[in-house]
Motif scaffolding. Structure first.
Motif, PDB file in Angstrom:
ATOM      1  N   ILE A  19       0.843  -1.202   0.000  1.00 52.47           N
ATOM      2  CA  ILE A  19       0.000   0.000   0.000  1.00 52.47           C
ATOM      3  C   ILE A  19       0.873   1.246   0.000  1.00 52.47           C
ATOM      4  CG2 ILE A  19      -1.628   1.349   1.364  1.00 52.47           C
ATOM      5  CD1 ILE A  19      -2.887  -1.286   2.276  1.00 52.47           C
ATOM      6  N   LYS A  20       1.888   1.251   0.845  1.00 47.18           N
ATOM      7  CA  LYS A  20       2.783   2.410   0.896  1.00 47.18           C
ATOM      8  C   LYS A  20       3.494   2.611  -0.434  1.00 47.18           C
ATOM      9  CE  LYS A  20       6.889   2.256   1.701  1.00 47.18           C
ATOM     10  NZ  LYS A  20       8.105   2.269   0.822  1.00 47.18           N
ATOM     11  N   GLY A  21       4.003   1.506  -1.005  1.00 45.73           N
ATOM     12  CA  GLY A  21       4.715   1.607  -2.271  1.00 45.73           C
ATOM     13  C   GLY A  21       3.819   2.103  -3.388  1.00 45.73           C
ATOM     14  N   ASN A  22       2.599   1.579  -3.433  1.00 45.85           N
ATOM     15  CA  ASN A  22       1.639   1.999  -4.446  1.00 45.85           C
ATOM     16  C   ASN A  22       1.292   3.477  -4.277  1.00 45.85           C
ATOM     17  OD1 ASN A  22      -1.426   2.342  -5.244  1.00 45.85           O
ATOM     18  ND2 ASN A  22      -0.651   0.632  -6.435  1.00 45.85           N
ATOM     19  N   ALA A  23       1.108   3.900  -3.044  1.00 46.32           N
ATOM     20  CA  ALA A  23       0.751   5.293  -2.772  1.00 46.32           C
ATOM     21  C   ALA A  23       1.849   6.244  -3.224  1.00 46.32           C
ATOM     22  CB  ALA A  23       0.487   5.467  -1.274  1.00 46.32           C
ATOM     23  N   MET A 154      -1.532  -7.025  -4.200  1.00 45.00           N
ATOM     24  CA  MET A 154      -2.980  -6.953  -4.019  1.00 45.00           C
ATOM     25  C   MET A 154      -3.360  -5.858  -3.029  1.00 45.00           C
ATOM     26  SD  MET A 154      -4.640  -8.828  -6.058  1.00 45.00           S
ATOM     27  CE  MET A 154      -6.250  -8.722  -5.283  1.00 45.00           C
ATOM     28  N   GLY A 155      -2.549  -5.664  -2.002  1.00 46.46           N
ATOM     29  CA  GLY A 155      -2.817  -4.576  -1.066  1.00 46.46           C
ATOM     30  C   GLY A 155      -2.833  -3.239  -1.780  1.00 46.46           C
ATOM     31  N   GLY A 156      -1.795  -2.996  -2.581  1.00 47.47           N
ATOM     32  CA  GLY A 156      -1.734  -1.755  -3.344  1.00 47.47           C
ATOM     33  C   GLY A 156      -2.832  -1.656  -4.382  1.00 47.47           C
ATOM     34  N   THR A 157      -3.125  -2.780  -5.045  1.00 44.16           N
ATOM     35  CA  THR A 157      -4.123  -2.764  -6.130  1.00 44.16           C
ATOM     36  C   THR A 157      -5.535  -2.574  -5.599  1.00 44.16           C
ATOM     37  OG1 THR A 157      -2.710  -4.203  -7.471  1.00 44.16           O
ATOM     38  CG2 THR A 157      -5.019  -4.056  -8.100  1.00 44.16           C
ATOM     39  N   VAL A 158      -5.868  -3.233  -4.500  1.00 48.25           N
ATOM     40  CA  VAL A 158      -7.198  -3.046  -3.913  1.00 48.25           C
ATOM     41  C   VAL A 158      -7.414  -1.590  -3.522  1.00 48.25           C
ATOM     42  CG1 VAL A 158      -8.621  -3.568  -1.892  1.00 48.25           C
ATOM     43  CG2 VAL A 158      -7.513  -5.423  -3.137  1.00 48.25           C
ATOM     44  N   LEU A 162     -10.241   0.978  -4.954  1.00 43.72           N
ATOM     45  CA  LEU A 162     -11.069   1.813  -4.089  1.00 43.72           C
ATOM     46  C   LEU A 162     -10.877   3.301  -4.423  1.00 43.72           C
ATOM     47  CD1 LEU A 162     -10.606   0.075  -0.604  1.00 43.72           C
ATOM     48  CD2 LEU A 162     -12.675   0.111  -2.015  1.00 43.72           C
ATOM     49  N   MET A 163      -9.648   3.648  -4.731  1.00 45.55           N
ATOM     50  CA  MET A 163      -9.356   5.042  -5.061  1.00 45.55           C
ATOM     51  C   MET A 163     -10.179   5.501  -6.262  1.00 45.55           C
ATOM     52  SD  MET A 163      -7.433   7.547  -4.025  1.00 45.55           S
ATOM     53  CE  MET A 163      -5.785   8.212  -3.973  1.00 45.55           C
ATOM     54  N   TYR A 164     -10.150   4.711  -7.328  1.00 46.57           N
ATOM     55  CA  TYR A 164     -10.796   5.140  -8.563  1.00 46.57           C
ATOM     56  C   TYR A 164     -12.317   4.933  -8.564  1.00 46.57           C
ATOM     57  CZ  TYR A 164      -6.204   5.869 -10.615  1.00 46.57           C
ATOM     58  OH  TYR A 164      -4.941   6.334 -10.891  1.00 46.57           O
ATOM     59  N   VAL A 283      -5.026  -7.127 -11.471  1.00 46.44           N
ATOM     60  CA  VAL A 283      -5.303  -8.263 -10.580  1.00 46.44           C
ATOM     61  C   VAL A 283      -5.029  -9.600 -11.276  1.00 46.44           C
ATOM     62  CG1 VAL A 283      -7.081  -9.481  -9.276  1.00 46.44           C
ATOM     63  CG2 VAL A 283      -6.921  -6.984  -9.129  1.00 46.44           C
ATOM     64  N   PRO A 284      -5.559  -9.844 -12.488  1.00 42.17           N
ATOM     65  CA  PRO A 284      -5.205 -11.094 -13.180  1.00 42.17           C
ATOM     66  C   PRO A 284      -3.704 -11.203 -13.456  1.00 42.17           C
ATOM     67  CG  PRO A 284      -7.133 -10.095 -14.203  1.00 42.17           C
ATOM     68  CD  PRO A 284      -6.573  -9.081 -13.248  1.00 42.17           C
TER      69      PRO A 284
END
Length: 466
Positions: A19-23, A154-158, A162-164, A283-284
């Protein structure tokens, strides 16, 4: 079954890091630059400095956790110490107060980014370093790392989904949801709660391992510390992964920071369309990467698998940009373009994440290769040094992204569809060759890695005989 349970809790530990990395990679630069209005060069400089500091703190925390003696073992004291600071500072990062000057906003971003990165590292490096002790079997490590990167991605992608779909809602004031500041503020609160929950679950779930983990070797003076670091970090297989990681880190930081710019301005996707990409492609792709990494690793070995996957990703990089520039792609923001880019992102994620899984599994195998020489297990040093190589220069990549948008003339607070197309094409023409050169160098250095399954099993046998 017991190993699978450990793999699960080990994997969950990467959710906070994901999540942190994605953010930081996808949203933070865009938020402070395009939404709040901090000039691109200042936003990118703050994030670059914070990333470089994060890389340095990786090494400090990695070495310290290798040599910590406590009733909670080497790793858990750091993991538990990170539980409260991480969510607090993450919320503050996404909810900045109003400042009178850009310089004060720059300082706030710099300080908050450093605090979030440092305390996340305080959890991530010790948590990741538990992996090589959970299993020492060559292919089981690929399975374990596949699960870890699955949870991280998946943490970052979920959170991206939610963001979009939930947070970045278009309003009368902000018809383009990506520019709605309220969504980013809510994102900060929700992400912080999920990060805290994941860190608690992983820490408690792996607590039972503490009595059976390796005990730290003592270093009595500075000379011994220096000799250990020298012997450990000069391992030949580690050096080539370290150098390859430098180039991969620059490429990743560069690409990630520009991702939302390309999706918003170059491809013309709406908030909803970008969310669709995450569901139908990312996700896939993550799931596929786990399968690819495990199958190829078993059949041709980790190094060759990483080279093949990396080469596929590299070869496909210029294709969508060339189609767009030469007006061969579907129209701006269309569903046809969305289908084309979803296909591209699926392949990119499948191959790119597979490379990351395989390289992390390769790092795990270096632990025993080094132990033969040093007689010490240095998981923390290896994983922190791997993180150092990626983070120190991903900051350079983020700064490059700021320079590219500035050099191309992309205006602050720009609106999709209202930017001169020549500016957008210039951004792509800067991005594609720089990214490909960086990624090509990383593949070359990964190809010099020497440890295969036979070597690893020989190392284990030699260690067990001592």
């Amino acid at each position: 079954m017991k190993n699978n349970r450990n793999f699960l809790f080990y994997g969950i530990g990467s959710v906070a890091f994901g999540i942190k990395g994605n953010a930081f990679s996808w949203f933070l630069f865009f938020y402070y630059n395009m939404v709040i209005g901090l000039p691109a060069w200042m936003a990118s400089l703050a994030l670059a400095i914070a990333t470089i500091w994060d890389a340095i703190s990786d090494l400090i925390i990695g070495y310290s956790s290798d040599h910590t003696k406590s009733r909670l073992g080497r790793r858990h004291p750091y993991m538990y110490a990170a539980l409260i600071p991480v969510p607090i500072f993450f919320v503050l990062l996404w909810n900045p107060p109003t400042f009178d000057t850009d310089f004060n906003l720059f300082l706030y971003l710099l300080i908050m980014a450093i605090l979030v990165r440092t305390f996340t590292t305080l959890f991530e490096i010790p948590n990741q370093s538990l992996g090589p002790e959970i299993t020492r079997e060559y292919h089981e490590r690929t399975k374990m790392m596949s699960l870890r990167y699955f949870f991280g991605w998946m943490g970052g992608t979920v959170m991206t989904i939610l963001m979009y779909f939930v947070f970045l809602k278009p309003t009368a004031e902000y018809p383009n949801g990506q520019l709605n500041p309220e969504g980013y503020e809510i994102y900060g609160f929700v992400a912080a709660i999920i990060m805290l929950a994941a860190m608690i679950i992983s820490s408690r779930g792996l607590n039972h391992l503490i009595p059976n983990l390796s005990k730290p070797a003592a270093n009595n003076n500075f000379s011994e510390i220096k000799d250990e670091l020298k012997s450990t970090l000069l391992n030949k297989s580690f050096l080539v992964l370290f150098i390859g990681g430098i180039f991969a880190g620059m490429a990743a930081g560069f690409s990630s920071a520009l991702n939302i710019y390309f999706n918003t301005f170059f491809w013309g996707f709406s908030t909803f369309q970008i969310g669709i990409v995450s569901i139908v492609a990312v996700v896939p792709g993550i799931i596929c990467s786990m399968i690819i990494a495990r199958i190829l690793s078993k059949n041709i070995g980790k190094k060759r698998a990483a080279i093949i996957c990396g080469s596929i990703a590299l070869a496909l990089t210029p294709v969508p940009y060339a189609l767009r520039i030469f007006e061969l792609a579907p129209s701006f923001g269309s569903n046809g373009l969305l289908l084309m880019m979803s296909s591209y992102y699926f392949i990119e994620v499948s191959t790119g994440v597979a490379v990351t899984i395989l390289v992390s599994s390769m790092v795990s195998d270096i632990v025993e290769d080094s132990e033969l020489t040093t007689k010490k297990r240095s998981e923390g040093i290896f994983f922190s040094a791997q993180g150092f190589s990626a983070k120190a220069v991903s900051g350079v990549g983020i700064f490059l992204a700021g320079l590219v948008t500035s050099l191309a003339g992309l205006p602050t607070n720009a609106k999709p569809g209202a930017i001169d197309d020549n500016i957008l094409i210039n951004v792509a023409l800067y991005f594609v060759p720089i990214y490909m050169i960086l990624y090509l160098f990383s593949i070359y250095f990964f190809s010099l890695y020497k440890i295969d399954q036979d070597t690893h099993e020989s190392n284990l046998a030699s260690i067990n005989e001592r």
